[in-house]
Design an enzyme around this catalytic site. Sequence first.
Site, mmCIF file in Angstrom:
data_model
loop_
_atom_site.group_PDB
_atom_site.id
_atom_site.type_symbol
_atom_site.label_atom_id
_atom_site.label_comp_id
_atom_site.label_asym_id
_atom_site.label_seq_id
_atom_site.Cartn_x
_atom_site.Cartn_y
_atom_site.Cartn_z
ATOM 1 N N GLU A 79 9.882 0.469 6.516
ATOM 2 C CA GLU A 79 9.633 -0.895 6.958
ATOM 3 C C GLU A 79 8.177 -1.279 6.739
ATOM 4 O OE1 GLU A 79 8.691 -4.146 9.991
ATOM 5 O OE2 GLU A 79 7.790 -2.161 9.777
ATOM 6 N N ASP A 128 9.636 4.794 10.098
ATOM 7 C CA ASP A 128 8.355 5.094 9.455
ATOM 8 C C ASP A 128 7.160 4.554 10.225
ATOM 9 O OD1 ASP A 128 9.322 2.510 8.686
ATOM 10 O OD2 ASP A 128 7.892 2.464 7.025
#
Lengths: 360, 360
Positions: free
Chosen positions: A124, A70
Amino acid sequence: MSLPAAGLLELTAKLVDIPSVSHDEGNAADFVVAALGAAGHLETTRIGNNVVSRTHFGHPRRLLIAGHLDTVPPNGNERAVLEAERCLGLGSADMKGGLAVMLELARGVVEPALDMTYVFYACEEVEQHYSGLIELEKADPALLLADAAVLAEPTAAAVEAGCQGVLRIGVHIGGERAHAARSWMGVNASHRIGRVLERVDEFVGRRPVIGGCEYREALQAVRISGGVANNVVPDEAKLVLTHRFAPDRTKDEAFEAVCELLAPALDIELGDAVALEDFALAAAPNLDHPLLAALVDLSAETPRAKLGWSDVSFFTARGIAAANFGPGDPLLAHSAGEWVSREDLEAVYASLEKLVSTPL
Amino acid sequence: MSLPAAGLLELTAKLVDIPSVSHDEGNAADFVVAALGAAGHLETTRIGNNVVSRTHFGHPRRLLIAGHLDTVPPNGNERAVLEAERCLGLGSADMKGGLAVMLELARGVVEPALDMTYVFYACEEVEQHYSGLIELEKADPALLLADAAVLAEPTAAAVEAGCQGVLRIGVHIGGERAHAARSWMGVNASHRIGRVLERVDEFVGRRPVIGGCEYREALQAVRISGGVANNVVPDEAKLVLTHRFAPDRTKDEAFEAVCELLAPALDIELGDAVALEDFALAAAPNLDHPLLAALVDLSAETPRAKLGWSDVSFFTARGIAAANFGPGDPLLAHSAGEWVSREDLEAVYASLEKLVSTPL
């Protein structure tokens, strides 16, 4: 060293062009599965938007290399810009360059001297309870077993040891509502938050040296909000702070320090309140583990402290020695102009390929 | 004087119990139509959520009495609390008490000595372009013709002259985005807004005396917002200010004064910008008009300045002499604990009934 044919820089650009803001990593996970799913030396498992590819050669040691799929939200930098020697674009440094290295290592090194686990995971960049590592651990803890872990986060091809912890702190500021034309009858919570912001802005971060590495603390207001209507003196405002703290402090000690800093600007009788909303633990440096010591030797740079939080903390908390090592300048992470260089990508690839190919 | 049988306080409670936050005044308008629509001496017209009831006796003078149906958002005070001598609840002071007086005057005084126009309108508490008065004027300007206008806004049964103007000012604060763990690489827009809030909080309002009435200016931050993600130093924050200015200043002079106040906290190179988003003109006192002079004589209190904005400004701008006169303490408007007293309701009713019944 054999560099991948496709080119790490070109692969990074391809990954940047797959949007994968936190909670929306489906296409990026598809891409990883398409790249590794058919490789004969790898067992590839997908759980949600997380992908784990493992070898099973029966080697005595297993190295895990992990990277998050991400990115933070875009900032006018959604599309990759590929130059001769660098790639710009959202996530290029944090951390699609690292993912490109991992993908090429995973499919390129078909006979590693260590058993390998490559972990591509989601979420994350948001609250830790969303983390793909936690999702994987819940589904099948064996997927994450290893002797040591390398997080391919941007470190400019240096080993960054440990990581700082993170607190998310909510500050609720009270007041007294009144008509804005007669503001002296009320207490404006937004004006009061100005004084709190002043305290936050005056914060001077400690810079402790731990295991030879200098850490550097930070305190930032990341969200502010307040308001009732355009003609009402607001009686409520909200501030969200993020505090990065060095691994010589527990989360409670770090929280206490922030509370002390803010106290002079707060008034309990007006409803002010400070709450610890989320946290991620710090991790002390752990470079004496043989696999990480070998990585330090293979890298060209002097090891240093990891200033940001990273999932080094996740693995350290589970007894797995871990460090950060990846392409891209960590100072550029989350900035609109972030980029990663071909030089960094190739340096990190070369060091990791040697580490993975050398029996230990 | 003949007081209405139902009781003004009880009628106020009934009106408080009809929710009518701005943009949602349908049920309140229904109530007015149900109360006045069948009265033989009134011609009642509904346009949107605005209701106008007029007499047509052919008297030489016409008095308009206006009140807004809407309230600010609730604050735990949605339901009316009816005590022996007062009614509490959202809008009780601002201005369901005034609406109760208007309803009882409209249906109670069937043979007024002046022609009468009662205007019940929507959206006074939001941006002026939503105002029900503007909606009515667009649909049929003749509905609002009159020699003088009384706004039954809360004035504690004193005549409040003129009104202060209002500016809505948007302040955009820039910065430089960075990872929150390396905040020294960025510039936090939320921290910077703290300095702007400080300037706003230090504002000292002028108190000019105009036409014998002392006005009092105010500057308040009514909305703040900012933030990108919990681990990003934000490069953007927004502040909305409301500025109340006395009728001796034009809107441009008032805006200029605020810009000067904020200037030391702003940095154009970081993208800071100040914009006038909405305004409502001030209105000078106008108590020499015979109908308003008569109202001052009939009221028990000394006339004073209207500190808030009111639609006195709307009528003044159209050449109609106007003043504020209604039940309820203006200092309680928009506060959670607002209330209106039976004494105020009856005093305002009595004064207006005499005004309306006396040929002039």
